[in-house]
Scaffold this motif. Structure first.
Motif, PDB file in Angstrom:
ATOM      1  N   MET A   1      -5.605   7.253  -1.775  1.00  0.00           N
ATOM      2  CA  MET A   1      -6.393   6.225  -1.102  1.00  0.00           C
ATOM      3  C   MET A   1      -5.543   5.023  -0.702  1.00  0.00           C
ATOM      4  N   LEU A   2      -4.520   4.699  -1.476  1.00  0.00           N
ATOM      5  CA  LEU A   2      -3.592   3.639  -1.059  1.00  0.00           C
ATOM      6  C   LEU A   2      -2.898   4.045   0.244  1.00  0.00           C
ATOM      7  N   ALA A   3      -2.463   5.303   0.306  1.00  0.00           N
ATOM      8  CA  ALA A   3      -1.830   5.807   1.520  1.00  0.00           C
ATOM      9  C   ALA A   3      -2.826   5.877   2.668  1.00  0.00           C
ATOM     10  N   PHE A   4      -4.056   6.278   2.359  1.00  0.00           N
ATOM     11  CA  PHE A   4      -5.123   6.351   3.370  1.00  0.00           C
ATOM     12  C   PHE A   4      -5.344   4.978   4.001  1.00  0.00           C
ATOM     13  N   ALA A   5      -5.435   3.951   3.158  1.00  0.00           N
ATOM     14  CA  ALA A   5      -5.643   2.591   3.659  1.00  0.00           C
ATOM     15  C   ALA A   5      -4.461   2.141   4.508  1.00  0.00           C
ATOM     16  N   ALA A   6      -3.254   2.491   4.077  1.00  0.00           N
ATOM     17  CA  ALA A   6      -2.063   2.123   4.842  1.00  0.00           C
ATOM     18  C   ALA A   6      -2.070   2.791   6.211  1.00  0.00           C
ATOM     19  N   GLY A   7      -2.379   4.081   6.252  1.00  0.00           N
ATOM     20  CA  GLY A   7      -2.425   4.801   7.516  1.00  0.00           C
ATOM     21  C   GLY A   7      -3.470   4.249   8.458  1.00  0.00           C
ATOM     22  N   ALA A   8      -4.637   3.921   7.905  1.00  0.00           N
ATOM     23  CA  ALA A   8      -5.718   3.368   8.721  1.00  0.00           C
ATOM     24  C   ALA A   8      -5.320   2.018   9.306  1.00  0.00           C
ATOM     25  N   MET A   9      -4.703   1.170   8.492  1.00  0.00           N
ATOM     26  CA  MET A   9      -4.326  -0.162   8.957  1.00  0.00           C
ATOM     27  C   MET A   9      -3.223  -0.113  10.000  1.00  0.00           C
ATOM     28  N   VAL A  10      -2.237   0.754   9.796  1.00  0.00           N
ATOM     29  CA  VAL A  10      -1.151   0.883  10.778  1.00  0.00           C
ATOM     30  C   VAL A  10      -1.702   1.374  12.109  1.00  0.00           C
ATOM     31  N   PHE A  11      -2.644   2.308  12.050  1.00  0.00           N
ATOM     32  CA  PHE A  11      -3.254   2.805  13.285  1.00  0.00           C
ATOM     33  C   PHE A  11      -3.993   1.688  14.013  1.00  0.00           C
ATOM     34  N   VAL A  12      -4.763   0.913  13.284  1.00  0.00           N
ATOM     35  CA  VAL A  12      -5.522  -0.182  13.888  1.00  0.00           C
ATOM     36  C   VAL A  12      -4.589  -1.201  14.543  1.00  0.00           C
ATOM     37  N   VAL A  13      -3.504  -1.544  13.840  1.00  0.00           N
ATOM     38  CA  VAL A  13      -2.559  -2.517  14.389  1.00  0.00           C
ATOM     39  C   VAL A  13      -1.935  -2.000  15.677  1.00  0.00           C
ATOM     40  N   SER A  14      -1.497  -0.735  15.665  1.00  0.00           N
ATOM     41  CA  SER A  14      -0.816  -0.177  16.826  1.00  0.00           C
ATOM     42  C   SER A  14      -1.755   0.116  17.984  1.00  0.00           C
ATOM     43  N   ASP A  15      -2.939   0.611  17.668  1.00  0.00           N
ATOM     44  CA  ASP A  15      -3.861   1.053  18.721  1.00  0.00           C
ATOM     45  C   ASP A  15      -4.742  -0.064  19.260  1.00  0.00           C
ATOM     46  N   GLU A  16      -5.019  -1.081  18.440  1.00  0.00           N
ATOM     47  CA  GLU A  16      -5.980  -2.098  18.853  1.00  0.00           C
ATOM     48  C   GLU A  16      -5.408  -3.517  18.887  1.00  0.00           C
ATOM     49  N   VAL A  17      -4.861  -3.969  17.763  1.00  0.00           N
ATOM     50  CA  VAL A  17      -4.470  -5.372  17.662  1.00  0.00           C
ATOM     51  C   VAL A  17      -3.335  -5.711  18.623  1.00  0.00           C
ATOM     52  N   ILE A  18      -2.247  -4.944  18.571  1.00  0.00           N
ATOM     53  CA  ILE A  18      -1.105  -5.237  19.441  1.00  0.00           C
ATOM     54  C   ILE A  18      -1.471  -5.099  20.918  1.00  0.00           C
ATOM     55  N   PRO A  19      -2.121  -4.003  21.342  1.00  0.00           N
ATOM     56  CA  PRO A  19      -2.496  -3.912  22.762  1.00  0.00           C
ATOM     57  C   PRO A  19      -3.381  -5.062  23.237  1.00  0.00           C
ATOM     58  N   GLU A  20      -4.288  -5.534  22.372  1.00  0.00           N
ATOM     59  CA  GLU A  20      -5.167  -6.642  22.757  1.00  0.00           C
ATOM     60  C   GLU A  20      -4.357  -7.915  23.030  1.00  0.00           C
ATOM     61  N   THR A  21      -3.265  -8.102  22.282  1.00  0.00           N
ATOM     62  CA  THR A  21      -2.455  -9.311  22.482  1.00  0.00           C
ATOM     63  C   THR A  21      -1.531  -9.197  23.689  1.00  0.00           C
ATOM     64  N   HIS A  22      -1.443  -8.012  24.282  1.00  0.00           N
ATOM     65  CA  HIS A  22      -0.538  -7.787  25.404  1.00  0.00           C
ATOM     66  C   HIS A  22      -1.269  -7.673  26.741  1.00  0.00           C
TER      67      HIS A  22
ATOM     68  N   LEU B   1       0.832  -1.209   0.000  1.00  0.00           N
ATOM     69  CA  LEU B   1       0.000   0.000   0.000  1.00  0.00           C
ATOM     70  C   LEU B   1       0.867   1.260   0.000  1.00  0.00           C
ATOM     71  N   ALA B   2       1.717   1.395   1.011  1.00  0.00           N
ATOM     72  CA  ALA B   2       2.553   2.594   1.104  1.00  0.00           C
ATOM     73  C   ALA B   2       3.530   2.691  -0.064  1.00  0.00           C
TER      74      ALA B   2
ATOM     75  N   GLY C   1      -2.445  11.385   2.411  1.00  0.00           N
ATOM     76  CA  GLY C   1      -3.339  10.232   2.511  1.00  0.00           C
ATOM     77  C   GLY C   1      -3.077   9.406   3.755  1.00  0.00           C
ATOM     78  N   PHE C   2      -1.810   9.175   4.068  1.00  0.00           N
ATOM     79  CA  PHE C   2      -1.440   8.349   5.220  1.00  0.00           C
ATOM     80  C   PHE C   2      -1.928   8.974   6.523  1.00  0.00           C
ATOM     81  N   LEU C   3      -1.693  10.269   6.691  1.00  0.00           N
ATOM     82  CA  LEU C   3      -2.123  10.953   7.909  1.00  0.00           C
ATOM     83  C   LEU C   3      -3.645  11.009   8.016  1.00  0.00           C
ATOM     84  N   LEU C   4      -4.307  11.260   6.893  1.00  0.00           N
ATOM     85  CA  LEU C   4      -5.769  11.294   6.909  1.00  0.00           C
ATOM     86  C   LEU C   4      -6.350   9.945   7.326  1.00  0.00           C
ATOM     87  N   GLY C   5      -5.770   8.857   6.823  1.00  0.00           N
ATOM     88  CA  GLY C   5      -6.258   7.524   7.177  1.00  0.00           C
ATOM     89  C   GLY C   5      -6.132   7.251   8.661  1.00  0.00           C
TER      90      GLY C   5
END
Length: 247
Positions: free
Chosen positions: A199-220, A57-58, A73-77
């Motif tokens: 939009m490719l950058a937007f999707a990348a930014g959104a996914m990185v945020f989700v991984v850092s803010d939600e997925v990783i913390p949930e596993t910890h 994506l990026a 796009g990345f920041l907006l996502g």
């Protein structure tokens, strides 16, 4: 353009509905699927998503539109998902309530809102990538991470006391959210291909945020952070290798 739209829609459908693949085995074995297994699988999913965000994506966004468009796009996502996460009422089974306090909504609907916030951008990523050579890579990445995510969703719902059919239905609907996101993302590019880099950058930014803010913390949250981290590394390696193999 129409062919790319169709490709993005089909791939987002396959990737989104792969949540059911993770849920089906749990109809028989969910009681034997321990917390370590769930956290390991989710850690691997996080690694896969990070690699896909970076390479599929990026990278293409930078090549197509340059640094300026990618940055916007990345920041907006990232910011948009953050705002949705901050102000939309939703519930995590481990982290609890987040967002606005809406007492009239039951926990199950708050949980559905949480899944929608996170899965819609993932679906968009697949739909948008239909216009790039990396489409299959993104679909594999999202589809692969949806399998453990579907398993985790199914387990959480059943452990919370919901019936097996209802838990399976909600897990299925989490995949449908991604399908809708895929059609929406592919439709935007169909309207104007000039949006592709953004939009490719937007999707990348959104996914990185989700991984850092939600997925990783949930596993910890359950003492399995080191194990989940190694599986994150494994997931990143697997997706990096697939990116090379698939071209």
């Amino acid at each position: 353009m129409a062919q790319e739209f169709l490709k993005g829609t089909i791939l987002s459908t396959v990737a989104g509905l792969s949540t059911v693949l993770g849920a089906i085995p749990l109809l028989l074995f969910h009681k034997h699927l321990g917390e370590k297994v769930i956290d390991s699988l989710m850690g691997m999913a996080a690694g896969i998503m990070l690699a896909a965000s970076a390479f599929s994506l990026a990278g293409p966004s930078l090549e197509i539109g340059g640094v300026f468009r990618f940055t916007i796009g990345f920041l907006l996502g990232a910011v948009l998902v953050d705002l949705m996460d901050k102000y939309s009422p939703h519930e995590h089974f481990l982290k609890g309530h987040e967002g606005a306090d809406v007492k009239k909504l039951s926990k199950i609907w708050l949980f559905v809102i949480a899944i929608t916030i996170h899965n819609f951008p993932e679906g968009m990523a697949v739909g948008i990538s239909g216009y790039t050579p990396e489409a299959l890579n993104v679909a594999i990445a999202i589809g692969t991470q949806n399998i453990p995510e579907g398993a985790a969703t199914m387990v959480a719902l059943m452990n919370a006391g919901y019936s097996t059919p209802f838990s399976l239905l909600v897990t299925f609907l989490t995949g449908v959210v991604e399908v809708i996101g895929g059609v929406f993302g592919a439709g935007l590019i169909l309207i104007s291909k000039k949006l592709l880099s953004y939009m490719l950058a937007f999707a990348a930014g959104a996914m990185v945020f989700v991984v850092s803010d939600e997925v990783i913390p949930e596993t910890h949250l359950r003492g399995n952070e080191r194990l989940s981290t190694y599986f994150l590394i494994l997931g990143f390696l697997i997706m990096s290798a697939l990116d090379v193999v698939l071209g």
